[in-house]
Design an enzyme around this catalytic site. Structure first.
Site, PDB file in Angstrom:
ATOM      1  N   PHE A 137       0.644  -1.273   0.528  1.00  0.00           N
ATOM      2  CA  PHE A 137      -0.215   0.086   0.015  1.00  0.00           C
ATOM      3  C   PHE A 137       0.970   1.562  -0.371  1.00  0.00           C
ATOM      4  CE2 PHE A 137      -3.168  -2.688   2.462  1.00  0.00           C
ATOM      5  CZ  PHE A 137      -3.811  -3.152   1.225  1.00  0.00           C
ATOM      6  N   CYS A 139       3.428   2.653  -2.338  1.00  0.00           N
ATOM      7  CA  CYS A 139       4.619   2.537  -3.813  1.00  0.00           C
ATOM      8  C   CYS A 139       3.872   4.211  -3.947  1.00  0.00           C
ATOM      9  CB  CYS A 139       4.310   2.381  -5.106  1.00  0.00           C
ATOM     10  SG  CYS A 139       4.855   2.280  -6.497  1.00  0.00           S
ATOM     11  N   CYS A 347      40.184  18.907  21.707  1.00  0.00           N
ATOM     12  CA  CYS A 347      39.921  20.018  20.629  1.00  0.00           C
ATOM     13  C   CYS A 347      41.225  19.651  19.330  1.00  0.00           C
ATOM     14  CB  CYS A 347      40.016  20.625  21.598  1.00  0.00           C
ATOM     15  SG  CYS A 347      39.349  21.805  20.592  1.00  0.00           S
ATOM     16  N   CYS A 353      32.661  25.169  17.091  1.00  0.00           N
ATOM     17  CA  CYS A 353      31.425  24.768  17.719  1.00  0.00           C
ATOM     18  C   CYS A 353      31.682  26.068  17.993  1.00  0.00           C
ATOM     19  CB  CYS A 353      32.460  24.023  19.597  1.00  0.00           C
ATOM     20  SG  CYS A 353      33.985  24.794  19.934  1.00  0.00           S
ATOM     21  N   CYS A 382      25.569  28.404  28.400  1.00  0.00           N
ATOM     22  CA  CYS A 382      25.110  27.304  28.144  1.00  0.00           C
ATOM     23  C   CYS A 382      23.401  26.743  28.722  1.00  0.00           C
ATOM     24  CB  CYS A 382      26.354  26.056  28.666  1.00  0.00           C
ATOM     25  SG  CYS A 382      25.882  24.719  27.417  1.00  0.00           S
ATOM     26  N   CYS A 385      22.467  23.086  24.635  1.00  0.00           N
ATOM     27  CA  CYS A 385      21.380  22.621  23.894  1.00  0.00           C
ATOM     28  C   CYS A 385      21.740  21.386  22.688  1.00  0.00           C
ATOM     29  CB  CYS A 385      21.231  23.323  22.317  1.00  0.00           C
ATOM     30  SG  CYS A 385      22.739  24.045  21.897  1.00  0.00           S
TER      31      CYS A 385
HETATM   32  S1  SF4 Z   1      34.488  21.791  17.307  1.00  0.00           S
HETATM   33 FE1  SF4 Z   1      34.929  23.161  19.178  1.00  0.00          FE
HETATM   34  S2  SF4 Z   1      35.940  20.988  20.516  1.00  0.00           S
HETATM   35 FE2  SF4 Z   1      35.600  20.248  18.537  1.00  0.00          FE
HETATM   36  S3  SF4 Z   1      37.442  20.330  17.603  1.00  0.00           S
HETATM   37 FE3  SF4 Z   1      36.014  22.529  16.907  1.00  0.00          FE
HETATM   38  S4  SF4 Z   1      37.183  24.412  18.335  1.00  0.00           S
HETATM   39 FE4  SF4 Z   1      37.678  21.892  19.280  1.00  0.00          FE
HETATM   40  S1  SF4 Z   2      25.349  23.233  24.028  1.00  0.00           S
HETATM   41 FE1  SF4 Z   2      24.320  24.958  23.183  1.00  0.00          FE
HETATM   42  S2  SF4 Z   2      24.787  26.441  24.077  1.00  0.00           S
HETATM   43 FE2  SF4 Z   2      25.956  25.519  25.223  1.00  0.00          FE
HETATM   44  S3  SF4 Z   2      27.493  25.945  24.018  1.00  0.00           S
HETATM   45 FE3  SF4 Z   2      26.962  23.615  23.009  1.00  0.00          FE
HETATM   46  S4  SF4 Z   2      25.915  24.794  21.401  1.00  0.00           S
HETATM   47 FE4  SF4 Z   2      26.184  26.883  23.271  1.00  0.00          FE
END
Ligand code: SF4
Ligand code: SF4
Ligand SMILES: Cc1cc2nc3c(=O)[nH]c(=O)nc-3n(C[C@H](O)[C@H](O)[C@H](O)COP(=O)(O)OP(=O)(O)OC[C@H]3O[C@@H](n4cnc5c(N)ncnc54)[C@H](O)[C@@H]3O)c2cc1C
Ligand SMILES: Cc1cc2nc3c(=O)[nH]c(=O)nc-3n(C[C@H](O)[C@H](O)[C@H](O)COP(=O)(O)O)c2cc1C
Ligand code: SF4
Lengths: 439, 446
Positions: A137, A139, A347, A353, A382, A385
């Site tokens: 049922f 496609c 890192c 990030c 922070c 998230c």
């Molecule tokens: S995203 Fe942020 S924590 Fe991850 S390697 Fe790059 S600088 Fe470092």
């Molecule tokens: S978790 Fe979200 S608010 Fe916290 S450092 Fe990472 S991206 Fe930023």
């Protein structure tokens, strides 16, 4: 070694990996090769009614999207059901089933939405010795224009009606294959159950235009200058399929209804995830079409090793284990507080990030410390998230860590209580149930 | 690399005729489209990218790589040329292992940087093959500028000045433009007459007139230039060479490495270029390595580089040193030349003194060694060939400030002839470009 034997609505197979109804299961030649490679079962390429078979386009049928290094992430097709005659298919099915009695062989069927049509084909299929039938049922292209496939799957009443006919005219187990091209997958699942289906399988392919040829200004795949929407499948659709499987698994009305999980299964891990969300087994198409049948070895070995590691003795021990943890947003714990943590040893200072958080999230990652390039999370900004975790190119470099009860969330200044509280009782919720009077 | 003919002395045709093309082909073959896209996909599109900051011309590397990845090679070329009009040559000759690729975060992550140089070549080759020009000249300013030297510094300055609407005249003493790109760079880094193709590509903007065969300090003076032009940019590199100051250095068979390389670069047929059976190269820089490697590639049986200090002090990068070793060159450290040994006026060897660091000073240990040689190349550094009679110098180079201004008003300088930065093609481009920006600003202000 964990026991991978699968019993799906009474259909037995040595492992839970079936090939979905599609080109890999189009004829005896392919299916024999699949069984030799180790697949537990196949759902034969969808059969149509007796008479001249459907025809396919003679140009391109597939389109794709890619990740790095042309890794295929999503496949789109405009193929129809089998374009070989019913009699040839039935003859081959019978022979294959005889050759491979321990493997599951399911017949996928799509005939017009008329009782006579179903009544006519079912005994013919039964005669092959097939272990069960799957009602296509799903496609979304071509066949649906002729009132079949998704055109039926989008109308719960039709589903119920057809399932009922099938249950009436055959003793074989009935698996109803659902289309994802609907707004709420629970409706067709409930209808199938009401009709008496033994199981549902999902998802079939998703309506899609995979890309546009910018020289021709036409959708891909382009057939003589024109294209049409096709069915989308492969790794890209897995998240959609997982959700739909979970929705059916946790719906009180269909809870417990056996599910054959389909959509983007590419590795043992994908399979384990489908099982955890309530699937009794899985079906695979695109991964086999991309890499060939041999991948099932990795799936069998991977699933078995993982189960051994975790002490899961058999498939029943994992099927549905994650269902109870799928809930509605309103029941998520709003008192749970987590912060991102960057492992400075891992890192590599790419800065992704930082820019992700800075431009699009909460400005919580510094880019410099003591005049030097340095990335570190600022707890007072922070919100936990997870975006930085998702964009960091290094495995496990950023992790989200829960704050222990009793500690203070620097962002809000509040003490983490560790006590569960959700939106249904939150003061900002106008519909909140009256909170218990304090003390 | 096949073993050459072992005839004594300095002779040509040591290799079979077909071996020359093999030996002098591209050191790093270009990437094809698929390879380029796979490599481009490796780039993380870093924020405030370390690679970009390590590039002397600050090319927006993550951006041009992303453009390649999305099938926009022309956009990538434009991104490169905006910062570095000699991006094509730099893609071939930059010691990326000490610049952008050393800084690439994937070097830190896994020791395998994104191959930025090869990607840069992919994009610039594509645009140049198509003769795609990305710049238009601004309306004429009526200002004229003299540039001395048609090397990377002079060309970069001239291009930027032409873009701004000025008229540029370049004077160069050599018969061809390009500077060391044409006469110095190892031939396996710049194949197929690339230097001339690049000169044509750069000057296609218009407003740049190159006059060859005219030597500053000889055919004309700084004062004459100042009288005739609104501004002067000096980019004449280092045209002189240091003397060995070793006994007998005039013996037949002893030559400057840069002259040998220039001759090699200009030779139409390498099989006609004579080379010794046993070659000794004195020096520790890129020139020494290039002379040694190319001697080997011409079929010399034995090639020694002798350097008076250790491996770490060599200015040739580790990559260059490894390349030399891979091509069969022996590098001998801690040895200083004392005397050229000769017979009948022809070199037969070099007498070397062993050296060591004693109390922070380089000293000879007293022990010596004679290396047999029928050809000796000196690669112990180049020098400025004219200070214009008026310019302030520092460390043997024309002293300039951060804008490329010399001590004489209206005169700017950049590239190898001026202070600041390493002696690299890319640095010369950056300095030429930045001086041009400052000249432009200064001319507008008047
Ligand atoms: S995203 Fe942020 S924590 Fe991850 S390697 Fe790059 S600088 Fe470092
Ligand atoms: S978790 Fe979200 S608010 Fe916290 S450092 Fe990472 S991206 Fe930023
Ligand atoms: C053998 C060798 C190999 C090298 N390999 C590399 C490499 O792989 N990678 C890299 O990045 N760098 C390399 N370099 C360094 C690089 O070539 C130089 O840093 C760069 O060319 C400097 O550019 P420039 O414009 O300042 O000078 P040059 O390239 O030297 O150009 C100066 C120009 O001025 C002209 N000129 C000189 N004197 C006068 C005068 N009095 N009047 C008129 N014209 C004059 C010259 O003919 C020349 O055309 C190498 C250098 C040498 C010698
Ligand atoms: C080329 C092609 C043809 C297909 N034909 C059928 C079919 O005849 N009957 C059917 O039920 N599903 C058909 N499908 C859907 C697949 O069985 C499966 O549901 C879908 O591809 C999702 O799984 P996957 O992500 O593993 O590919 C087809 C898929 C493809 C790619
Ligand atoms: S440092 Fe490396 S990964 Fe990052 S932008 Fe530059 S080339 Fe790409």
């Amino acid at each position: 070694m964990a026991d991978l034997r699968n019993n799906f609505v009474g259909i037995k197979s040595p492992n839970p990996f079936w090939l979905a109804s599609a080109p890999p299961t189009d004829k005896a030649y392919n299916v024999e090769r699949a069984f030799k490679a180790g697949w537990g079962g196949v759902v034969w390429k969808t059969l149509g009614e007796e008479g001249p078979p459907v025809v396919n386009v003679n140009g391109p049928r597939y389109g794709a999207i890619y990740g790095a290094d042309r890794r295929l992430l999503g496949l789109n097709n405009i193929e129809l059901i089998t374009d070989r005659s019913l009699q040839i298919n039935l003859r081959e099915m019978k022979q294959v089933k005889m050759n491979w009695p321990d493997r599951a062989l399911i017949a996928s069927i799509m005939v017009p939405c008329e009782e006579e049509a179903w009544k006519a084909i079912l005994p013919l299929v039964e005669e092959t010795g097939a272990d069960g039938i799957e009602l296509n049922f799903g496609c979304p292209h071509g066949m649906s224009e002729r009132g079949m496939g998704a055109a039926v799957g989008q109308v719960p009443e039709y589903i119920e009606m057809v399932v009922r006919w099938c249950k009436q005219y055959t003793r074989m187990p009935v698996i109803t294959k659902l289309t994802p091209n609907i707004t709420d997958v629970r409706k067709p699942a409930r209808a199938a159950k009401a009709g008496g289906t033994d199981a549902v399988s999902l998802i079939n392919t998703i309506n899609s235009i995979v890309s546009v040829d910018l020289d021709l200004f036409a959708p891909n795949p382009t057939v003589a200058g024109k294209g049409t929407h096709g069915g989308y499948c492969g790794p890209a659709v897995k998240p959609i399929a997982l959700n739909m499987v979970a929705e059916i698994a946790r719906d009180p009305q269909t809870h417990g209804l056996p599910i054959s999980g389909i959509g983007g299964v590419t590795t043992w891990r994908d399979a384990a995830e489908f099982l955890a969300l309530g699937a009794g087994n899985v079906q695979v198409c695109t991964a086999a079409m991309t890499y060939g049948f041999k991948i099932v070895e990795e799936m069998i070995s991977g699933l078995g090793n993982w189960m051994d590691d975790k002490g899961h003795a058999n498939l029943e021990a994992i099927t549905g284990r994650a269902v109870r943890n799928v809930t509605d947003w309103q029941y998520l714990d709003l008192n749970y507080v987590a912060k991102a943590r960057i492992n400075q040893d891992l890192c590599i200072s790419c800065g992704r990030c930082h820019i992700a958080c800075e431009d699009t999230s909460h400005q919580a990652i510094m880019k410099e410390k003591d005049g030097k390039r340095h990335f570190e999370v600022m707890d007072d900004e922070c919100v936990g998230c997870n975006l930085c975790v998702n964009v960091c190119p290094v495995d496990d470099c950023i992790t989200l860590e829960a704050m222990a009860p009793g500690t203070v969330d620097e962002r809000t200044g509040r003490i983490v209580t560790g006590e569960y509280a959700n939106w249904t009782t939150h003061p900002n919720n106008p519909a909140a149930k009256a909170a218990e009077p304090a003390e | 690399m096949a073993q050459g003919d072992v005839k004594q002395g300095i002779v040509s045709g040591r290799l079979a005729p077909n071996q020359y093309a093999d030996n002098f082909s591209d050191l790093h073959p270009p990437l094809d489209r698929h390879e380029a896209i796979v490599e481009a996909d490796r780039c993380y599109f870093c924020y405030d990218a370390p690679c970009m900051n390590a590039c002397p011309t600050t090319i927006d590397i993550p951006m041009f790589i992303r453009e390649i990845a999305t099938g926009n090679g022309m956009g990538a070329a434009e991104t490169i040329f905006e910062q570095n009009i000699l991006g094509g040559m730099c893609a071939r000759v930059c010691p990326t292992e000490q610049l952008c690729e050393e800084a690439c975060v994937r070097e830190e992550a896994e020791g395998k940087p994104v191959r930025i140089g090869l990607l840069q070549r992919y994009a610039t080759d594509m645009a140049m093959a198509d003769n795609r020009q990305f710049f238009e000249r601004a309306a004429s300013t009526g200002k004229t500028i003299a540039v001395v030297g048609a090397g990377p510094a002079g060309l970069a300055a001239a291009h930027r000045l032409a873009v701004k609407g000025h008229e540029v005249t370049i004077y160069d003493s050599r018969p061809k433009a390009g500077g060391l790109n044409e006469y110095g760079i190892a031939s396996y880094k710049s194949t197929d007459q690339f230097a001339q193709a690049e000169v044509d590509y750069v000057t296609a903007i218009g407003g740049i007139n190159i006059i060859n065969g005219k030597t500053f300090g000889q055919d004309f003076t700084l004062q004459q230039l100042q009288e005739r032009y609104d501004a002067v940019f000096l980019g004449m590199g280092l045209g002189g060479v240091n003397a060995l100051r070793a006994e007998n250095e005039d013996a037949e068979g002893v030559a400057n490495a840069v002259d040998f390389i220039a001759e090699l670069r200009q030779a139409g047929d390498l099989s006609g270029l004579p080379i010794g059976r046993r070659v000794v190269v004195i020096g520790g820089g890129m020139t020494a390595v290039d002379a040694a490697v190319q001697s080997k590639l011409l079929g010399a049986e034995e090639v020694n580089i002798v350097y008076r200090r250790g491996k770490e002090q060599m200015s040739a990068s580790e990559f260059e040193q490894d390349l030399a070793a891979a091509k069969g060159v022996t590098i001998r450290h801690w040895m200083a030349p004392r005397r050229v040994v000769s017979e009948g006026g022809r070199v037969t060897g070099v007498e070397l003194a062993y050296t060591a660091m004693v109390d922070g000073q380089l000293r000879e240990t007293g022990e010596t060694l004679v290396l047999a040689a029928d050809q000796v190349f000196k690669a112990i550094g180049q020098t400025l060939n004219s200070d214009g009679g008026a310019l302030e110098l520092a460390g043997g180079k024309i002293a300039v400030d951060e804008f490329g201004r010399t001590s004489v008003s209206g005169v700017w300088a950049g590239g190898d002839c001026a202070t600041g930065g390493d002696d690299l093609t890319v640095t010369a481009v950056a300095e030429g470009r930045d001086a041009a920006e400052h000249i432009h600003a200064a001319l507008l202000a008047t």
